[in-house]
Design a protein around this motif. Structure first.
Motif, PDB file in Angstrom:
ATOM      1  N   GLU A 204       6.373   7.609   6.449  1.00  0.00           N
ATOM      2  CA  GLU A 204       4.943   7.292   6.518  1.00  0.00           C
ATOM      3  C   GLU A 204       4.652   6.188   7.520  1.00  0.00           C
ATOM      4  O   GLU A 204       3.679   6.260   8.282  1.00  0.00           O
ATOM      5  CB  GLU A 204       4.430   6.879   5.132  1.00  0.00           C
ATOM      6  N   GLU A 205       5.489   5.160   7.546  1.00  0.00           N
ATOM      7  CA  GLU A 205       5.277   4.046   8.469  1.00  0.00           C
ATOM      8  C   GLU A 205       5.386   4.528   9.913  1.00  0.00           C
ATOM      9  O   GLU A 205       4.592   4.145  10.779  1.00  0.00           O
ATOM     10  CB  GLU A 205       6.301   2.938   8.184  1.00  0.00           C
ATOM     11  N   SER A 208       2.293   6.562  10.822  1.00  0.00           N
ATOM     12  CA  SER A 208       1.120   5.697  11.055  1.00  0.00           C
ATOM     13  C   SER A 208       1.213   4.976  12.398  1.00  0.00           C
ATOM     14  O   SER A 208       0.224   4.853  13.118  1.00  0.00           O
ATOM     15  CB  SER A 208       0.985   4.666   9.931  1.00  0.00           C
ATOM     16  N   SER A 209       2.416   4.491  12.725  1.00  0.00           N
ATOM     17  CA  SER A 209       2.590   3.733  13.971  1.00  0.00           C
ATOM     18  C   SER A 209       2.751   4.635  15.183  1.00  0.00           C
ATOM     19  O   SER A 209       2.556   4.201  16.321  1.00  0.00           O
ATOM     20  CB  SER A 209       3.805   2.809  13.857  1.00  0.00           C
ATOM     21  N   LEU A 255      -4.356   8.761   6.427  1.00  0.00           N
ATOM     22  CA  LEU A 255      -3.236   8.853   7.359  1.00  0.00           C
ATOM     23  C   LEU A 255      -3.690   9.110   8.797  1.00  0.00           C
ATOM     24  O   LEU A 255      -2.903   9.022   9.741  1.00  0.00           O
ATOM     25  CB  LEU A 255      -2.290   9.988   6.936  1.00  0.00           C
TER      26      LEU A 255
END
Length: 359
Positions: A204-205, A208-209, A255
């Motif tokens: 997920e990180e 997102s990035s 997201l």
């Protein structure tokens, strides 16, 4: 169409297979391949179904085979057994792990996404090198006994070109071969000649990035080899499946995505393999059909039924986007928007298609 899902152990390969097909591979048969059918997500089919309210809505489908994880520590016999599962696949979905999770060990000797991709490439190269070398030896032996046919001469020429490409780490799929040349090489079922889509499994990180370790290098290598790719998170995709439609939309909004990775994957596969969808519509059925790009109308009719190709007269066609501005075939015909075409007309992605044929 069958696509083999291939990757190193613990890359998230089987998770992706389950998300695509809804089938959970049985844990007691984890060293065997599992094949199941996946629906091709197409929102155009959803919209057409809303308009026609048919008795049946049929989506295009793709078969996926979950190939056992390719364990680098296994003996050669086991490695060959696993590679054989690629034999009948028309394309390869290579899963590469980028996600961070201390509880999930990295594949042996492949602790980075780039290393995993290089490992997969190497294994495919080695297998095909052996196949090409063996075939060239057989052709050379035949040449000593008799004059080679023109097809065998051409095959020899092609194999030497492919062999030279291997020396430069170039996949056979990067050669612009004619359909005749592809048929000549078809019996060899070269893995490096198959379309390859790389699925990069992120967390997920990273989603997102928009970044993760070695991302630029990985994408560059993928593009240099003529592969397609998609970045998705198996963990997030699994969570999305469990949510209600309302909660799912909210989660996706948080997201910053409008489509799930599984939905996007269909589009990537179709584009890379040169496939498109056309539609037949009516009160009985709304259906998506899969064909190769540049397929003429008569051949497309044969996809619906062989009798329609044989007795083809004309086809009535309207592009999906044009139809949706009106939402009625009757109105579209009245306004002259439905085109009557002959057998050589090329069917385009999204065409709504009705065949006129002899009874």
């Amino acid at each position: 169409m069958e696509i083999g899902i291939f990757g190193l152990p613990l890359s998230g390969k089987s998770t992706l297979f389950t998300l695509l097909t809804g089938v959970e591979p049985h844990s007691s048969h984890k060293n065997e391949a599992h094949t199941a059918v996946a629906r091709v997500h197409d929102r155009r089919v959803d919209e057409l179904s809303k308009i026609f309210s048919p008795k049946k809505t049929v989506y295009a489908t793709v078969s996926f085979t979950d190939i056992p994880g390719y364990d680098l520590s296994a003996n050669q016999k086991e490695k060959n057994r696993i590679l054989q599962f690629i034999q009948n696949s028309e394309a390869v979905l290579a899963v590469v792990r980028a996600f961070k999770d201390p509880s999930v060990p990295w594949p042996t000797e492949a602790y980075t996404p780039v290393k995993q991709l290089e490992t997969i490439e190497t294994e495919l190269f080695v297998r095909d090198m052996e196949v090409v070398e063996n075939r060239l030896v057989r052709l050379e032996e035949a040449k000593k006994k008799r004059k080679l046919s023109s097809e065998e001469e051409r095959e020899t020429e092609l194999l030497h070109i492919i062999e030279k490409g291997f020396e430069d780490n170039s996949f056979a799929s990067q050669l612009e071969l004619s359909e005749e040349d592809k048929k000549l090489l078809g019996s060899l079922s070269l893995f490096t000649a198959k379309p390859i889509i790389v699925a990069i499994n992120i967390d997920e990180e990273q989603l997102s990035s928009g970044n993760y370790a070695e991302r630029e290098v990985l994408i560059q290598k993928i593009e240099q080899n003529g592969f397609a790719h998609i970045e998705l998170s198996g963990k997030i995709e699994a969570e999305l499946v469990e949510l209600s439609e309302e909660d799912r939309e909210l989660f996706m909004e948080d997201l910053g995505i409008s489509e799930s990775g599984i939905e996007r994957l269909s589009g990537v596969v179709y584009q890379h393999m040169g496939l498109i969808s056309f539609f037949t519509v009516g009160e009985d059925e709304v259906r998506a059909w899969t064909i190769k790009k540049n397929t003429p109308a008569k051949e497309a009719a044969g996809k619906i039924h062989t009798d329609l190709e044989r007795s083809f007269i004309r086809a009535e066609v309207i592009p999906y986007e044009e139809f949706m501005t009106i939402g009625s075939l009757q109105e579209a015909k009245a306004k002259g928007l439905v085109k009557v075409v002959g057998k050589e007309e090329i069917v385009k992605d999204g065409d709504i298609f009705h065949v006129r044929a002899n009874a």
